[in-house]
Design a protein around this motif. Structure first.
Motif, short mmCIF file in Angstrom:
data_model
loop_
_atom_site.label_atom_id
_atom_site.label_comp_id
_atom_site.label_asym_id
_atom_site.label_seq_id
_atom_site.Cartn_x
_atom_site.Cartn_y
_atom_site.Cartn_z
N GLU A 144 0.83 -1.20 0.00
CA GLU A 144 0.00 0.00 0.00
C GLU A 144 0.87 1.25 0.00
OE1 GLU A 144 -3.68 2.00 2.56
OE2 GLU A 144 -2.82 0.07 3.18
N GLY A 145 0.51 2.18 -0.87
CA GLY A 145 1.21 3.46 -0.94
C GLY A 145 2.40 3.48 -1.87
N ARG A 146 2.87 2.32 -2.31
CA ARG A 146 4.02 2.27 -3.21
C ARG A 146 3.53 2.19 -4.65
NH1 ARG A 146 8.27 -1.94 -0.27
NH2 ARG A 146 8.05 -1.10 1.85
N ILE A 147 4.11 3.01 -5.52
CA ILE A 147 3.62 3.08 -6.90
C ILE A 147 4.59 2.50 -7.90
CG2 ILE A 147 2.15 5.07 -6.42
CD1 ILE A 147 4.31 6.83 -7.74
N ILE A 148 5.86 2.31 -7.52
CA ILE A 148 6.83 1.77 -8.47
C ILE A 148 7.94 1.06 -7.71
CG2 ILE A 148 8.29 3.85 -8.57
CD1 ILE A 148 8.53 3.35 -11.62
N ASP A 149 8.41 -0.05 -8.27
CA ASP A 149 9.52 -0.81 -7.72
C ASP A 149 10.68 -0.69 -8.69
OD1 ASP A 149 10.01 -2.11 -5.37
OD2 ASP A 149 9.06 -3.99 -5.93
N LEU A 150 11.78 -0.13 -8.25
CA LEU A 150 12.93 0.14 -9.12
C LEU A 150 13.96 -0.97 -9.04
CD1 LEU A 150 13.45 3.89 -8.16
CD2 LEU A 150 12.34 3.03 -10.22
N SER A 151 14.69 -1.15 -10.12
CA SER A 151 15.84 -2.05 -10.08
C SER A 151 16.90 -1.46 -9.15
CB SER A 151 16.43 -2.21 -11.49
OG SER A 151 16.99 -0.97 -11.93
N TYR A 152 17.87 -2.28 -8.78
CA TYR A 152 18.93 -1.82 -7.89
C TYR A 152 19.68 -0.63 -8.50
CZ TYR A 152 23.03 -1.91 -4.84
OH TYR A 152 24.03 -1.56 -3.96
N ALA A 153 20.00 -0.74 -9.81
CA ALA A 153 20.74 0.35 -10.46
C ALA A 153 19.93 1.63 -10.50
CB ALA A 153 21.13 -0.07 -11.88
N ALA A 154 18.63 1.51 -10.79
CA ALA A 154 17.76 2.70 -10.84
C ALA A 154 17.63 3.33 -9.47
CB ALA A 154 16.39 2.31 -11.39
N ALA A 155 17.50 2.51 -8.44
CA ALA A 155 17.41 3.03 -7.07
C ALA A 155 18.70 3.73 -6.66
CB ALA A 155 17.09 1.89 -6.12
N HIS A 156 19.83 3.17 -7.11
CA HIS A 156 21.13 3.79 -6.84
C HIS A 156 21.20 5.18 -7.46
CE1 HIS A 156 25.50 4.31 -6.63
NE2 HIS A 156 25.48 4.58 -7.93
N LYS A 157 20.79 5.30 -8.72
CA LYS A 157 20.86 6.60 -9.40
C LYS A 157 19.89 7.61 -8.80
CE LYS A 157 21.88 7.35 -13.51
NZ LYS A 157 21.96 7.56 -14.97
N LEU A 158 18.77 7.10 -8.26
CA LEU A 158 17.77 8.00 -7.69
C LEU A 158 18.06 8.33 -6.23
CD1 LEU A 158 15.28 9.24 -9.10
CD2 LEU A 158 13.88 7.55 -7.91
N GLY A 159 19.03 7.61 -5.63
CA GLY A 159 19.43 7.91 -4.26
C GLY A 159 18.49 7.39 -3.20
N ILE A 160 17.91 6.20 -3.41
CA ILE A 160 16.97 5.69 -2.41
C ILE A 160 17.42 4.36 -1.79
CG2 ILE A 160 15.09 6.80 -3.67
CD1 ILE A 160 14.07 3.99 -4.35
N LEU A 161 18.62 3.91 -2.10
CA LEU A 161 19.07 2.62 -1.58
C LEU A 161 19.15 2.61 -0.05
CD1 LEU A 161 21.88 1.57 -4.08
CD2 LEU A 161 19.60 0.56 -3.84
N LYS A 162 19.66 3.67 0.54
CA LYS A 162 19.89 3.70 1.99
C LYS A 162 18.58 3.64 2.76
CE LYS A 162 22.22 6.29 5.65
NZ LYS A 162 23.04 7.50 5.99
N ASN A 163 17.62 4.46 2.37
CA ASN A 163 16.34 4.49 3.09
C ASN A 163 15.37 3.41 2.63
OD1 ASN A 163 17.18 6.70 4.61
ND2 ASN A 163 16.37 8.19 3.14
N GLY A 164 15.58 2.92 1.43
CA GLY A 164 14.71 1.86 0.92
C GLY A 164 13.51 2.36 0.14
N THR A 165 12.99 3.52 0.49
CA THR A 165 11.86 4.13 -0.21
C THR A 165 12.07 5.64 -0.28
OG1 THR A 165 10.53 4.42 1.79
CG2 THR A 165 10.24 2.35 0.58
N ALA A 166 11.31 6.29 -1.15
CA ALA A 166 11.33 7.75 -1.26
C ALA A 166 10.05 8.21 -1.93
CB ALA A 166 12.55 8.22 -2.05
#
Length: 259
Positions: A144-166
Motif C-alpha cells: 500500500e502506498g508504493r507506486i513503483i519498484d525500481l531495479s537496484y541500479a535505478a534506485a542507486h541513481k535516484l538515491g533511495i538505496l539507503k532508506n529503501g523508499t522515497a
C-alpha cells in the motif's frame, strides 16, 4: 542395518530436507530480498533510451494478486502519479519478469501494477530532485502506498538505496506507433511465410499477397524448394503489422532482417 542401508537412508533424508528448504521459499532461492553481494561499478549505467515498443505477449492481461484485482491500462497515453518508490534486488535477479524477460537488477528497469508492458516513465525523487528514466517490464510493488519498484541500479541513481523508499513522481512517456523513429530504416525486413515445391503455386501466391498488402513479393529457390517472402519493409513495425495478419493463414510465418 548395514552401512549400505544407512547411506541410502541418509541420502534420502538429505534430499527431503533440501526439497523442503527450497519449497518453503517458493520460486526464489532467497527468502528475504537484499542488496547484491558483489556490486559492480554503476557509474556507467545510463538512463534507458525511451521509444515506441509494441506491447509484449506476456503480462498485459488483468490479473489478481492476494485477492486484489488489478487492471492493465492498455491504450493509455498520459499518466502522472505521486507516491512511494521502493526497489527490489538479489532475490529476484535472473528470474523472469511479468513480460517474460530476465530481471537484471543492474539495468534501468522497474515494476508497475497497471502500466502496459513495456512502458517508459520518468521518475523524480521529490526529496533530492534527482530524475531518471526507466523501462517498465514487471509487475509490483504490491504494498500500500508504493507506486513503483525500481531495479537496484535505478534506485542507486535516484538515491533511495539507503532508506529503501522515497516520495517520487512518475510520468508516462508515450510514443505513437507512427513516430517510431527508432525502428525506421535499419537494413531491410522481409516476411517469409511459406515453403513450397510447386513453382506455379509460389508465383500465384506471391502475386496475390503482393497485391493484397501493397508490397513487393519474391521467393528464394533452394534445391527444389521455393521460400516465399514479402518485402522489403523499411520498418520493423510495418513488417510486424502485416505479419500479425498473415499468421491467420500462415502460423509459421516469421520476420527476416537483412542489415
Amino acid at each position: 542395518m548395514n552401512k549400505f542401508k544407512i547411506s541410502i537412508v541418509f541420502l534420502l533424508v538429505s534430499m527431503l530436507v533440501a526439497c523442503s528448504s527450497y519449497t518453503s521459499k517458493g520460486r526464489y532461492q532467497i527468502e528475504q530480498d537484499h542488496s547484491p553481494d558483489n556490486i559492480p561499478p554503476l557509474g556507467h549505467v545510463e538512463d534507458v533510451n525511451p521509444r515506441y515498443e509494441p506491447y509484449s505477449i506476456g503480462g498485459n492481461k488483468d490479473y489478481n494478486v492476494r485477492g486484489i484485482d488489478y487492471k492493465v491500462l492498455t491504450g493509455i497515453t498520459e499518466l502522472t502519479e505521486r507516491g512511494k518508490a521502493s526497489w527490489y534486488g538479489n532475490k529476484f535477479h535472473g528470474h523472469l519478469t511479468s513480460n517474460g524477460e530476465r530481471y537484471d537488477m543492474f539495468t534501468m528497469s522497474a515494476a508497475h501494477k497497471n502500466l502496459p508492458l513495456p512502458s517508459y516513465v520518468t521518475v523524480k525523487n521529490l526529496e533530492n530532485n534527482r530524475q531518471i528514466t526507466v523501462r517498465i517490464n514487471d509487475r509490483g510493488p504490491f504494498h500500500e502506498g508504493r507506486i513503483i519498484d525500481l531495479s537496484y541500479a535505478a534506485a542507486h541513481k535516484l538515491g533511495i538505496l539507503k532508506n529503501g523508499t522515497a516520495e517520487v513522481e512518475i510520468n508516462l512517456l508515450h510514443f505513437p506507433a507512427e513516430e517510431d523513429s527508432a525502428n525506421q530504416f535499419n537494413g531491410e525486413y522481409f516476411i517469409q511465410y511459406l515453403v513450397t515445391s510447386l513453382p506455379d503455386k509460389a508465383n500465384d501466391l506471391g502475386k496475390a499477397h503482393s497485391q493484397q498488402y501493397q508490397v513487393a513479393s519474391s521467393f528464394i529457390r533452394e534445391d527444389k524448394l521455393y521460400k516465399l517472402r514479402l518485402g522489403p519493409f523499411n520498418s520493423q513495425l510495418k513488417a510486424e503489422n502485416i505479419l500479425a495478419k498473415m499468421k491467420n493463414i500462415y502460423p509459421e510465418a516469421f520476420i527476416l532482417h537483412n542489415q
